[in-house]
Scaffold this motif. Structure first.
Motif, short mmCIF file in Angstrom:
data_model
loop_
_atom_site.label_atom_id
_atom_site.label_comp_id
_atom_site.label_asym_id
_atom_site.label_seq_id
_atom_site.Cartn_x
_atom_site.Cartn_y
_atom_site.Cartn_z
N PRO A 41 0.83 -1.21 0.00
CA PRO A 41 0.00 0.00 0.00
C PRO A 41 0.87 1.26 0.00
N THR B 299 0.09 4.11 1.24
CA THR B 299 -0.49 5.04 2.21
C THR B 299 0.55 5.49 3.23
N GLU B 300 0.25 6.62 3.87
CA GLU B 300 1.13 7.10 4.95
C GLU B 300 1.14 6.14 6.11
N ASP B 301 -0.03 5.57 6.40
CA ASP B 301 -0.14 4.62 7.51
C ASP B 301 0.82 3.44 7.31
N ASP C 162 -4.45 -2.47 1.96
CA ASP C 162 -4.61 -1.83 0.65
C ASP C 162 -6.07 -1.80 0.19
#
Ligand SMILES: Nc1nc2c(c(=O)[nH]1)N[C@H]1C(S)=C(S)[C@@H](COP(=O)(O)O)O[C@H]1N2
Ligand SMILES: [Mo]
Length: 254
Positions: free
Chosen positions: A85, A87-89, A171
């Motif tokens: 993924p 993403t920031e996470d 994701d």
């Protein structure tokens, strides 16, 4: 039982011959009674998908095992499908070596929780060398290290009402298994591969390994598992992110 077709006969002759014998409507009614209709059986797909799933479940009722291989047979090249993924996470979890990662376990369980990798690794750690095949035509043999999903499920206490285990990923991909596959001894939550920690490409920090189904059932970057008695209110209601027009079927047994 007033019904002319008994369970014994269903097992002996298989659902396909019952369909020929008693008509598809009767076969579908019987299949439903024994929990043999998959969540993606709808419209034009009802009969075909029900026959495939029911036949597999009847044939493999006694936990048939996927073949295991020796270390010398492990593949040198392992393709990737589904990048980590963006993403920031996920970036934050990865930067912290996944110490902050938690797998949420909820739904029809006695003891829901959010478990760190360290906690999960307190369950017996196991390995298997099995073959994973993508529906696109490539495959590989790898050694997987992890815990048996059934050990976690037994630790949280699955309710008698549960019929499916829904899995969700970081994701956004989600999917589900019936309990025969969730409690199958080769179904793993894997955190390692070929003697090393699982890489982000292959699903770090935790992925499902479902030895008896195709690649897309082996969800990577797992974030949550939920036990439920029905798939109807989850996502599209069809059991999987991959069940869309032109997509894959929910049951991908091999
Ligand atoms: N979360 C998530 N899991 C996923 C995917 C994905 O895109 N996202 N791809 C699936 C598909 S189609 C396959 S074939 C396998 C590939 O596993 P690999 O990349 O470790 O070879 O992961 C499966 N699990
Ligand atoms: Mo795949």
């Amino acid at each position: 039982m007033s019904d002319p077709v008994t369970r014994r006969r269903l097992i002996k002759t298989g659902l396909a011959s019952v369909a020929g014998l008693a008509g598809l409507v009767t076969a579908e009614r019987i299949a439903d009674r024994y929990g043999l209709i998959p969540p993606d059986a709808f419209g034009e797909y009802t009969v075909g998908r029900t026959l495939t799933y029911a036949a597999q479940r009847i044939l493999t009722a006694h936990h048939s095992m996927a073949r295991e291989f020796s270390r010398s047979e492990v593949s040198r090249v392992v393709p990737v499908k589904g990048q980590p993924p963006k993403t920031e996470d996920y970036a934050r979890l990865r930067a912290g070596s996944f110490a902050e990662y938690r797998l949420a376990v909820d739904g029809l369980v006695a003891r829901p929780g959010a478990f760190s990798l360290e906690q999960l690794k307190r369950l017996p750690v196991r390995s298997q060398i099995t073959h994973q095949a993508c529906e696109e035509g490539w495959s590989f043999i790898a050694e997987w290290h992890g815990i048996a999903l059934l050990d976690l499920l037994n630790a949280v206490g699955v309710s008698e009402r549960a019929r499916y285990m829904v899995s969700r990923s970081l994701d956004g991909v989600w999917d589900s298994l019936d309990l025969a596959d969730a409690f199958h001894p080769q179904t793993f939550l894997s955190f390692g591969m070929n003697g090393a920690e699982l890489t982000p490409e292959h699903g770090a920090p935790l992925r499902l390994r479902v030895a008896r189904q195709l690649g897309y059932k082996n969800l990577k970057f797992l974030s949550q598992i939920t036990l439920t008695d029905s798939m109807k209110k989850i996502g599209t209601g069809k059991g999987s992110y991959y069940v869309v027009p032109g997509g894959y079927s929910w049951y991908a047994g091999i």
